[in-house]
Design an enzyme around this catalytic site. Structure first.
Site: not given
Length: 129
Positions: A8-10, A66, A69
Site C-alpha cells: 500500500s502507499h500508506s 492498492d 504504481s
C-alpha cells in the site's frame, strides 16, 4: 503455507489490512510493505522485496496492492529476487481488504497459490475502476 504481502502507499493502511487478515487467520505469514522508508506516502521497491523474502516459502507468495504504481513497483521488486523465487510469486488485482482476508483464510486451509488466486479472480472483476 502460502505467504501474503500487502502493498500500500500508506504504512497505516498496510498495517491495518494485515491486522484484519491476521484476526481471521493468525497462523498465516503476512508481511506489509506500506509507504516509503522515510515515512512518506508511496511505495518502496526495497520494502516490497524485504516483505516478500520475509514470508517466502516453497508454497509461494501472493501479493495484493492498492494502486497501479504499487503494482508496477511490485513487479520491479520481483525482478530483484532470485530467479528460483520469481516463478513462485503471484500478484493479484483484487480489493485490498477483502482480498487479503480471503487470501489469508484460504492460505490457512493450506490451499495452493494457484487455488487462492482462482478464488480471488471473481473479486478482481468486481473491483471499482
Amino acid at each position: 503455507m502460502v505467504g501474503i504481502v500487502i502493498v500500500s502507499h500508506s504504512n497505516l493502511v498496510a498495517k491495518g489490512v494485515k491486522e484484519l487478515a491476521l484476526q481471521m487467520s493468525p497462523e498465516v505469514n503476512i508481511a506489509e510493505a506500506g509507504g516509503t522508508f522515510d515515512g512518506r506516502i508511496g511505495t518502496d521497491i526495497s520494502k516490497i522485496t524485504d516483505a516478500i523474502e520475509t514470508v517466502y516459502s516453497d508454497s509461494g507468495v501472493l501479493i495484493l496492492f492498492d494502486l497501479g504504481s504499487a503494482f508496477m513497483n511490485t513487479e520491479m521488486a520481483i525482478e530483484f529476487l532470485d530467479d528460483a523465487m520469481k516463478d513462485n510469486i503471484e500478484i493479484v488485482d483484487a480489493p485490498l481488504v477483502e482480498g487479503a482476508i480471503t487470501a489469508a483464510v484460504e492460505a490457512s486451509m493450506n490451499k495452493s497459490l494457484l487455488d487462492i488466486k482462482e478464488v480471488l479472480k471473481p473479486m478482481a472483476l468486481n473491483k471499482m475502476p
